[in-house]
Write a protein that holds these residues in place. Structure first.
Motif, PDB file in Angstrom:
ATOM      1  N   SER A 175      12.045  -8.997   7.476  1.00  0.00           N
ATOM      2  CA  SER A 175      12.315  -8.150   6.308  1.00  0.00           C
ATOM      3  C   SER A 175      11.222  -8.276   5.258  1.00  0.00           C
ATOM      4  O   SER A 175      11.088  -7.402   4.395  1.00  0.00           O
ATOM      5  CB  SER A 175      13.688  -8.474   5.707  1.00  0.00           C
ATOM      6  OG  SER A 175      13.755  -9.823   5.301  1.00  0.00           O
ATOM      7  N   GLN A 176      10.418  -9.343   5.327  1.00  0.00           N
ATOM      8  CA  GLN A 176       9.316  -9.474   4.383  1.00  0.00           C
ATOM      9  C   GLN A 176       8.295  -8.347   4.579  1.00  0.00           C
ATOM     10  O   GLN A 176       7.749  -7.817   3.613  1.00  0.00           O
ATOM     11  CB  GLN A 176       8.637 -10.837   4.536  1.00  0.00           C
ATOM     12  CG  GLN A 176       7.612 -11.154   3.454  1.00  0.00           C
ATOM     13  CD  GLN A 176       8.217 -11.291   2.070  1.00  0.00           C
ATOM     14  OE1 GLN A 176       9.380 -11.660   1.927  1.00  0.00           O
ATOM     15  NE2 GLN A 176       7.447 -10.994   1.044  1.00  0.00           N
ATOM     16  N   GLN A 177       8.048  -7.970   5.818  1.00  0.00           N
ATOM     17  CA  GLN A 177       7.158  -6.832   6.057  1.00  0.00           C
ATOM     18  C   GLN A 177       7.762  -5.556   5.488  1.00  0.00           C
ATOM     19  O   GLN A 177       7.036  -4.708   4.955  1.00  0.00           O
ATOM     20  CB  GLN A 177       6.883  -6.658   7.552  1.00  0.00           C
ATOM     21  CG  GLN A 177       5.861  -5.558   7.837  1.00  0.00           C
ATOM     22  CD  GLN A 177       5.565  -5.380   9.309  1.00  0.00           C
ATOM     23  OE1 GLN A 177       6.415  -4.942  10.075  1.00  0.00           O
ATOM     24  NE2 GLN A 177       4.346  -5.730   9.713  1.00  0.00           N
ATOM     25  N   ALA A 178       9.066  -5.423   5.569  1.00  0.00           N
ATOM     26  CA  ALA A 178       9.719  -4.251   4.989  1.00  0.00           C
ATOM     27  C   ALA A 178       9.450  -4.172   3.495  1.00  0.00           C
ATOM     28  O   ALA A 178       9.151  -3.094   2.955  1.00  0.00           O
ATOM     29  CB  ALA A 178      11.225  -4.306   5.260  1.00  0.00           C
ATOM     30  N   SER A 225       6.141 -11.283  -4.706  1.00  0.00           N
ATOM     31  CA  SER A 225       4.859 -11.498  -4.030  1.00  0.00           C
ATOM     32  C   SER A 225       4.431 -10.249  -3.259  1.00  0.00           C
ATOM     33  O   SER A 225       3.254  -9.882  -3.247  1.00  0.00           O
ATOM     34  CB  SER A 225       4.952 -12.686  -3.080  1.00  0.00           C
ATOM     35  OG  SER A 225       5.214 -13.879  -3.781  1.00  0.00           O
ATOM     36  N   ALA A 226       5.396  -9.606  -2.596  1.00  0.00           N
ATOM     37  CA  ALA A 226       5.081  -8.398  -1.831  1.00  0.00           C
ATOM     38  C   ALA A 226       4.674  -7.247  -2.742  1.00  0.00           C
ATOM     39  O   ALA A 226       3.710  -6.526  -2.469  1.00  0.00           O
ATOM     40  CB  ALA A 226       6.280  -7.994  -0.981  1.00  0.00           C
ATOM     41  N   PHE A 227       5.397  -7.079  -3.845  1.00  0.00           N
ATOM     42  CA  PHE A 227       5.130  -5.961  -4.740  1.00  0.00           C
ATOM     43  C   PHE A 227       3.863  -6.171  -5.570  1.00  0.00           C
ATOM     44  O   PHE A 227       3.186  -5.201  -5.933  1.00  0.00           O
ATOM     45  CB  PHE A 227       6.316  -5.723  -5.683  1.00  0.00           C
ATOM     46  CG  PHE A 227       7.627  -5.455  -4.990  1.00  0.00           C
ATOM     47  CD1 PHE A 227       7.670  -4.866  -3.726  1.00  0.00           C
ATOM     48  CD2 PHE A 227       8.839  -5.793  -5.593  1.00  0.00           C
ATOM     49  CE1 PHE A 227       8.881  -4.625  -3.084  1.00  0.00           C
ATOM     50  CE2 PHE A 227      10.040  -5.550  -4.966  1.00  0.00           C
ATOM     51  CZ  PHE A 227      10.068  -4.970  -3.717  1.00  0.00           C
ATOM     52  N   ASN A 228       3.554  -7.420  -5.891  1.00  0.00           N
ATOM     53  CA  ASN A 228       2.440  -7.710  -6.786  1.00  0.00           C
ATOM     54  C   ASN A 228       1.122  -7.096  -6.322  1.00  0.00           C
ATOM     55  O   ASN A 228       0.295  -6.690  -7.138  1.00  0.00           O
ATOM     56  CB  ASN A 228       2.250  -9.222  -6.931  1.00  0.00           C
ATOM     57  CG  ASN A 228       3.181  -9.836  -7.952  1.00  0.00           C
ATOM     58  OD1 ASN A 228       3.786  -9.131  -8.758  1.00  0.00           O
ATOM     59  ND2 ASN A 228       3.321 -11.148  -7.923  1.00  0.00           N
ATOM     60  N   ALA A 229       0.906  -7.031  -5.016  1.00  0.00           N
ATOM     61  CA  ALA A 229      -0.359  -6.512  -4.492  1.00  0.00           C
ATOM     62  C   ALA A 229      -0.585  -5.054  -4.880  1.00  0.00           C
ATOM     63  O   ALA A 229      -1.733  -4.589  -4.877  1.00  0.00           O
ATOM     64  CB  ALA A 229      -0.388  -6.644  -2.976  1.00  0.00           C
ATOM     65  N   TYR A 230       0.475  -4.344  -5.255  1.00  0.00           N
ATOM     66  CA  TYR A 230       0.355  -2.927  -5.579  1.00  0.00           C
ATOM     67  C   TYR A 230       0.312  -2.683  -7.081  1.00  0.00           C
ATOM     68  O   TYR A 230       0.467  -1.555  -7.540  1.00  0.00           O
ATOM     69  CB  TYR A 230       1.463  -2.149  -4.875  1.00  0.00           C
ATOM     70  CG  TYR A 230       1.428  -2.460  -3.397  1.00  0.00           C
ATOM     71  CD1 TYR A 230       0.353  -2.046  -2.611  1.00  0.00           C
ATOM     72  CD2 TYR A 230       2.395  -3.266  -2.802  1.00  0.00           C
ATOM     73  CE1 TYR A 230       0.258  -2.389  -1.269  1.00  0.00           C
ATOM     74  CE2 TYR A 230       2.301  -3.614  -1.449  1.00  0.00           C
ATOM     75  CZ  TYR A 230       1.228  -3.165  -0.703  1.00  0.00           C
ATOM     76  OH  TYR A 230       1.126  -3.521   0.618  1.00  0.00           O
ATOM     77  N   GLU A 231       0.113  -3.772  -7.827  1.00  0.00           N
ATOM     78  CA  GLU A 231      -0.190  -3.741  -9.264  1.00  0.00           C
ATOM     79  C   GLU A 231       0.859  -3.033 -10.117  1.00  0.00           C
ATOM     80  O   GLU A 231       0.537  -2.178 -10.941  1.00  0.00           O
ATOM     81  CB  GLU A 231      -1.567  -3.112  -9.476  1.00  0.00           C
ATOM     82  CG  GLU A 231      -2.673  -3.824  -8.698  1.00  0.00           C
ATOM     83  CD  GLU A 231      -4.016  -3.134  -8.803  1.00  0.00           C
ATOM     84  OE1 GLU A 231      -4.728  -3.393  -9.793  1.00  0.00           O
ATOM     85  OE2 GLU A 231      -4.346  -2.339  -7.895  1.00  0.00           O
ATOM     86  N   PRO A 232       2.134  -3.390  -9.941  1.00  0.00           N
ATOM     87  CA  PRO A 232       3.174  -2.757 -10.750  1.00  0.00           C
ATOM     88  C   PRO A 232       3.414  -3.511 -12.051  1.00  0.00           C
ATOM     89  O   PRO A 232       2.898  -4.623 -12.276  1.00  0.00           O
ATOM     90  CB  PRO A 232       4.398  -2.883  -9.856  1.00  0.00           C
ATOM     91  CG  PRO A 232       4.207  -4.220  -9.204  1.00  0.00           C
ATOM     92  CD  PRO A 232       2.707  -4.336  -8.974  1.00  0.00           C
ATOM     93  N   ASN A 233       4.237  -2.921 -12.896  1.00  0.00           N
ATOM     94  CA  ASN A 233       4.886  -3.625 -13.994  1.00  0.00           C
ATOM     95  C   ASN A 233       6.331  -3.868 -13.575  1.00  0.00           C
ATOM     96  O   ASN A 233       6.844  -3.205 -12.668  1.00  0.00           O
ATOM     97  CB  ASN A 233       4.852  -2.784 -15.269  1.00  0.00           C
ATOM     98  CG  ASN A 233       3.441  -2.571 -15.772  1.00  0.00           C
ATOM     99  OD1 ASN A 233       2.723  -3.528 -16.041  1.00  0.00           O
ATOM    100  ND2 ASN A 233       3.030  -1.308 -15.888  1.00  0.00           N
TER     101      ASN A 233
END
Length: 414
Positions: free
Chosen positions: A104-107, A134-142
């Motif tokens: 589910s981490q890949q999801a 950690s997963a979302f951080n790579a896409y530079e969100p707030n």
């Protein structure tokens, strides 16, 4: 040495080492009582069942397809089994709505990539699953705090996101026995979330990794189930349900799945084709063999063991924790969330604990998108027997009591 930093993409600055991954190394130290890793007990893995499943695969012509490239959507018999299984909890879908992932981490990574442009806002609980951040951080969100108590209006979320330069894209949460708190969102809270998502026109990412691990209390319908009931069918829903076989069968096989409306599934398939083509075919086949032959029995077995350990931890906390310390009382899952007296720091406590009491846990600050609430920590009961739990919580309670006294003594007299 070459300076790589100016070559790396800007998103790389958002990538940080997982505190949990680092703490898992402590499991190898025999003198440490670890409540750190929220991982299943390997003694409960259905090893013999998997041994038989792989033997069946290798003793038949199926081995040829098992070792070959496969479709990105996932092994069809496994997707069919998932459809039958989730129908029991009110998720009416077809195999076309099911997409197999490498855990589910890949999801979470794919969903972050699918929805988040730089500066967009993700609504998350406070605290939330560290792996999701950690997963979302790579896409530079707030990040903004998801509140289901009625204190925030849809316009407040929109205005905050707009001021930060983007839009609200989704709300992420673990609704059942969440990692890290062990808490469950009640039905009213789930209905409020669906109404909020409709108002904001955003997706809901429902992380159901622990949904099968209810020990007691009344089951609450998944958010996707409620969404289907409201909208008349899965193709009209905005909820994306993700789960895996890591907590029920075995995490090392890396088999997870997403259930969603077809437009979402089609995009995820394209991502899979561009990333790793497909999840391990042979592992998917083995999981289908084991699940179809005895999933309910396996889940019942692990629930008996984990519920006993949960009870042992709650009893030990009641017995050993000093006044001013509070904790959650989960109805399932693998975690208890501890709130320390005000002014204490979980990271500092961990350093002292490893040096003196030899007890490991995860400081709570890492689970907050804004790095707040340092006076919290997460303990897991999944990999410790009752004796270890009692001794470990006894040591931890002693340390908290001592630290609390020291903190009090260090305050100036006014």
């Amino acid at each position: 040495m070459l300076d790589w930093e100016h070559i790396f993409a800007t998103r790389s600055s958002r990538m940080k080492a997982s505190e949990i991954r680092e703490l898992l190394k402590l499991l190898e130290q025999p003198d440490i009582i670890s409540f750190a890793g929220g991982i299943p007990d390997p003694a409960l893995f259905p090893a013999e069942e998997f041994k038989a499943a792989y033997a069946d695969i290798f003793s038949s012509t199926q081995v040829n397809s098992a070792l070959q490239y496969s479709v990105s959507e996932g092994y069809k018999p496994l997707r069919d089994w998932i459809v039958e299984d989730v129908a029991k909890i009110g998720i009416d879908c077809s195999a076309d709505n099911v997409f197999i992932t490498s855990g589910s981490q890949q999801a979470l990574d794919y969903l972050g990539k699918l929805f988040l442009s730089p500066k967009d806002t993700a609504l998350v609980t406070w605290p939330t699953y560290l792996g999701a951040l950690s997963a979302f951080n790579a896409y530079e969100p707030n990040y903004d705090q998801l509140s289901l108590n009625g204190n925030r209006t849809p316009d407040a979320y929109r205005d905050t996101a707009s001021k930060l330069g983007g839009s609200v894209k989704f709300a992420y949460l673990s609704a059942d026995f969440s990692n890290p708190t062990g808490e469950t969102i009640d039905r009213a809270g789930r209905e409020k979330l669906l109404a909020l998502a409709d108002e904001l026109d955003i997706a809901i990412l429902e992380d159901a990794a622990y949904q099968n691990l209810r020990f007691d209390g009344e089951a609450v319908p998944p958010i996707l189930s409620l969404d289907i009931a409201r909208k008349g069918g899965i193709e009209n829903t905005r909820t994306i349900y993700s789960s895996s076989f890591s907590k029920t069968l075995a995490p090392g096989l890396r088999v997870g799945f997403v259930i969603a409306a077809m437009p979402v599934i089609r995009k995820l398939v394209l991502m899979k084709q561009a990333a790793d083509l497909h999840s391990s075919t042979i592992n998917q086949i083995a999981v289908e063999h084991v699940a179809s032959r005895g999933f309910a029995e396996q889940v019942a077995k692990i629930k008996r063991v984990y519920s006993g350990r949960r009870d042992a931890m709650l009893a030990a906390l009641e017995k050993y924790m000093p006044k001013g310390t509070t904790w959650t009382k989960p109805e399932g899952g693998m975690f208890v969330w501890i709130t320390l007296p005000e002014g204490m720091d979980g990271a500092e406590l961990l350093a002292k604990s490893l040096a003196t009491e030899k007890v490991a846990f995860v400081p709570g600050k890492a689970f907050y998108a804004d790095g707040s609430n340092a006076n919290t920590l997460r303990v897991s009961f999944s990999c410790a027997n009752n004796e270890m739990i009692d001794e470990g919580i006894k040591r931890l309670g002693r340390l908290v009591a001592h630290a609390s006294v020291s903190e009090h003594e260090s305050l100036p007299i006014i």
